[in-house]
Design a protein around this motif. Structure first.
Motif, PDB file in Angstrom:
ATOM      1  N   THR A 162     -48.988   1.867  17.300  1.00 51.98           N
ATOM      2  CA  THR A 162     -49.622   2.967  16.577  1.00 51.98           C
ATOM      3  C   THR A 162     -48.602   4.027  16.185  1.00 51.98           C
ATOM      4  N   ARG A 163     -47.721   4.386  17.123  1.00 51.39           N
ATOM      5  CA  ARG A 163     -46.732   5.421  16.821  1.00 51.39           C
ATOM      6  C   ARG A 163     -45.756   4.966  15.745  1.00 51.39           C
ATOM      7  N   LEU A 164     -45.265   3.736  15.850  1.00 52.30           N
ATOM      8  CA  LEU A 164     -44.234   3.270  14.935  1.00 52.30           C
ATOM      9  C   LEU A 164     -44.743   3.092  13.511  1.00 52.30           C
ATOM     10  N   HIS A 165     -46.065   2.998  13.346  1.00 50.20           N
ATOM     11  CA  HIS A 165     -46.619   2.819  12.002  1.00 50.20           C
ATOM     12  C   HIS A 165     -47.448   4.008  11.549  1.00 50.20           C
ATOM     13  N   SER A 166     -47.410   5.100  12.292  1.00 49.66           N
ATOM     14  CA  SER A 166     -48.177   6.281  11.898  1.00 49.66           C
ATOM     15  C   SER A 166     -47.382   7.098  10.875  1.00 49.66           C
ATOM     16  N   VAL A 167     -48.096   7.778  10.013  1.00 51.16           N
ATOM     17  CA  VAL A 167     -47.480   8.638   8.998  1.00 51.16           C
ATOM     18  C   VAL A 167     -48.189   9.985   9.049  1.00 51.16           C
ATOM     19  N   SER A 168     -47.419  11.038   9.247  1.00 48.13           N
ATOM     20  CA  SER A 168     -48.007  12.373   9.272  1.00 48.13           C
ATOM     21  C   SER A 168     -47.611  13.127   8.019  1.00 48.13           C
ATOM     22  N   GLY A 169     -48.271  14.218   7.773  1.00 45.84           N
ATOM     23  CA  GLY A 169     -47.977  15.032   6.602  1.00 45.84           C
ATOM     24  C   GLY A 169     -46.732  15.880   6.794  1.00 45.84           C
ATOM     25  N   GLU A 170     -46.533  16.804   5.872  1.00 46.02           N
ATOM     26  CA  GLU A 170     -45.334  17.620   5.891  1.00 46.02           C
ATOM     27  C   GLU A 170     -45.415  18.763   6.894  1.00 46.02           C
ATOM     28  N   GLY A 171     -46.609  19.293   7.122  1.00 52.53           N
ATOM     29  CA  GLY A 171     -46.734  20.485   7.937  1.00 52.53           C
ATOM     30  C   GLY A 171     -46.886  20.203   9.417  1.00 52.53           C
ATOM     31  N   GLU A 172     -46.719  21.271  10.210  1.00 53.87           N
ATOM     32  CA  GLU A 172     -46.838  21.145  11.656  1.00 53.87           C
ATOM     33  C   GLU A 172     -48.237  20.725  12.063  1.00 53.87           C
ATOM     34  N   ALA A 173     -49.264  21.280  11.396  1.00 51.17           N
ATOM     35  CA  ALA A 173     -50.644  20.956  11.758  1.00 51.17           C
ATOM     36  C   ALA A 173     -50.926  19.469  11.557  1.00 51.17           C
ATOM     37  N   ASP A 174     -50.388  18.898  10.478  1.00 52.83           N
ATOM     38  CA  ASP A 174     -50.586  17.464  10.235  1.00 52.83           C
ATOM     39  C   ASP A 174     -49.896  16.627  11.309  1.00 52.83           C
ATOM     40  N   SER A 175     -48.704  17.035  11.698  1.00 56.02           N
ATOM     41  CA  SER A 175     -47.962  16.289  12.716  1.00 56.02           C
ATOM     42  C   SER A 175     -48.670  16.355  14.063  1.00 56.02           C
ATOM     43  N   VAL A 176     -49.154  17.538  14.421  1.00 55.37           N
ATOM     44  CA  VAL A 176     -49.881  17.689  15.682  1.00 55.37           C
ATOM     45  C   VAL A 176     -51.157  16.867  15.657  1.00 55.37           C
ATOM     46  N   GLY A 177     -51.868  16.897  14.531  1.00 53.53           N
ATOM     47  CA  GLY A 177     -53.080  16.108  14.413  1.00 53.53           C
ATOM     48  C   GLY A 177     -52.821  14.625  14.547  1.00 53.53           C
ATOM     49  N   GLN A 178     -51.729  14.153  13.938  1.00 50.03           N
ATOM     50  CA  GLN A 178     -51.390  12.739  14.040  1.00 50.03           C
ATOM     51  C   GLN A 178     -51.029  12.368  15.480  1.00 50.03           C
ATOM     52  N   PHE A 179     -50.363  13.281  16.179  1.00 47.43           N
ATOM     53  CA  PHE A 179     -50.015  13.059  17.581  1.00 47.43           C
ATOM     54  C   PHE A 179     -51.272  12.791  18.405  1.00 47.43           C
ATOM     55  N   PHE A 180     -52.312  13.574  18.182  1.00 44.80           N
ATOM     56  CA  PHE A 180     -53.534  13.385  18.952  1.00 44.80           C
ATOM     57  C   PHE A 180     -54.271  12.113  18.541  1.00 44.80           C
ATOM     58  N   HIS A 181     -54.115  11.686  17.300  1.00 48.67           N
ATOM     59  CA  HIS A 181     -54.685  10.395  16.895  1.00 48.67           C
ATOM     60  C   HIS A 181     -53.992   9.249  17.643  1.00 48.67           C
ATOM     61  N   ILE A 182     -52.667   9.355  17.809  1.00 44.20           N
ATOM     62  CA  ILE A 182     -51.930   8.333  18.555  1.00 44.20           C
ATOM     63  C   ILE A 182     -52.396   8.311  20.002  1.00 44.20           C
ATOM     64  N   LEU A 183     -52.535   9.489  20.610  1.00 41.21           N
ATOM     65  CA  LEU A 183     -53.047   9.549  21.981  1.00 41.21           C
ATOM     66  C   LEU A 183     -54.441   8.948  22.075  1.00 41.21           C
ATOM     67  N   GLY A 184     -55.250   9.181  21.049  1.00 43.68           N
ATOM     68  CA  GLY A 184     -56.611   8.653  21.060  1.00 43.68           C
ATOM     69  C   GLY A 184     -56.663   7.139  21.090  1.00 43.68           C
ATOM     70  N   ALA A 185     -55.596   6.494  20.616  1.00 45.94           N
ATOM     71  CA  ALA A 185     -55.566   5.028  20.614  1.00 45.94           C
ATOM     72  C   ALA A 185     -55.452   4.459  22.020  1.00 45.94           C
ATOM     73  N   VAL A 186     -55.036   5.284  22.989  1.00 45.14           N
ATOM     74  CA  VAL A 186     -54.824   4.776  24.347  1.00 45.14           C
ATOM     75  C   VAL A 186     -55.554   5.610  25.395  1.00 45.14           C
ATOM     76  N   GLU A 187     -56.473   6.469  24.965  1.00 44.14           N
ATOM     77  CA  GLU A 187     -57.148   7.320  25.937  1.00 44.14           C
ATOM     78  C   GLU A 187     -58.065   6.493  26.842  1.00 44.14           C
ATOM     79  N   GLN A 188     -58.235   6.970  28.062  1.00 44.94           N
ATOM     80  CA  GLN A 188     -59.096   6.309  29.036  1.00 44.94           C
ATOM     81  C   GLN A 188     -60.302   7.191  29.321  1.00 44.94           C
ATOM     82  N   GLN A 189     -61.454   6.562  29.354  1.00 46.80           N
ATOM     83  CA  GLN A 189     -62.690   7.282  29.601  1.00 46.80           C
ATOM     84  C   GLN A 189     -62.974   7.371  31.090  1.00 46.80           C
ATOM     85  N   ASN A 190     -63.723   8.402  31.490  1.00 46.67           N
ATOM     86  CA  ASN A 190     -64.147   8.496  32.893  1.00 46.67           C
ATOM     87  C   ASN A 190     -64.980   7.273  33.265  1.00 46.67           C
ATOM     88  N   GLY A 191     -64.712   6.747  34.446  1.00 48.75           N
ATOM     89  CA  GLY A 191     -65.460   5.579  34.893  1.00 48.75           C
ATOM     90  C   GLY A 191     -64.688   4.298  34.773  1.00 48.75           C
TER      91      GLY A 191
END
Length: 208
Positions: free
Chosen positions: A179-208
């Protein structure tokens, strides 16, 4: 914070050098205190390194002289079994991520071209497992199954069919790396931060 001391699992300093500790239970082994060496307890590792280093190059140099020990913080808080991911804000033309592991073989420092880290197994085994998924692609696949069958695409992302979806740390490493190696973020900081959380979302673990 315990007894006035910050017990970091992850942190970033004002120079842009960041460090995160991830569980490495069963694999982490620390050294004994050695006279005439710079002995650093595991719980001191993050603040000591980030307090004196501004870049990965400086961190690498500091690691050459550190003796990472398993000295417990207190009777109530034994040494955590961790390995660490370090990254700085260097340009795309430089190696931006390293992994530090303290095992029975001593302290190992690895370049991390994947730019991610999960828990066990040790980092070399995590990287080796990526060989099993070299057929994956961000591109849509061609029909290589048979010229005799009119197979067609029916969804986006089919080049990633076979990407492991279970919650094991080994599979999460593969998924995060892809996911990280093929992700593309925008030019601004907000876009990069948002993309970072999308990458984290690909591997997040749910309670239980």
């Amino acid at each position: 914070v315990a007894d006035g001391f910050p017990l970091y699992y992850d942190a970033v300093n004002e120079k842009g050098l960041g460090m995160a500790g991830l569980n490495f239970v069963g694999s982490a082994q620390y050294a004994e205190v050695v006279p005439d060496r710079e002995n650093i307890a595991q719980f001191e590792f993050i603040p000591r390194l980030l307090g004196r280093c501004a870049t990965l190059a400086e961190a690498r140099e500091a690691l050459r002289t550190l003796n990472l020990t398993g000295t417990p913080f207190s009777e109530r808080l034994p040494a955590s079994q961790l390995h660490w991911l370090l990254a700085d804000k260097s340009g795309a033309d430089k190696q931006q991520t390293i992994v530090v592991e303290s095992t029975a073989e001593g302290v190992q420092v690895y370049d991390d071209p994947a730019g991610v880290l999960t828990n066990n197994p040790p980092f070399p085994a995590q990287m080796f497992r990526l060989n099993d998924f070299m057929h994956l692609s961000p591109k849509q696949p061609e029909n290589l199954f048979s010229d005799a069958l009119p197979l067609t695409l029916y969804s986006r992302g089919m080049g990633a069919l076979g990407l492991p979806g279970d919650l094991s740390s080994a599979s999460r490493f593969v998924r995060a790396a892809f996911t990280r190696l093929h992700s593309v973020s925008g030019e601004g900081e907000a876009d990069s931060v948002g993309q970072f959380f999308h990458i984290l979302g690909a591997v997040e673990q749910q309670n239980g």
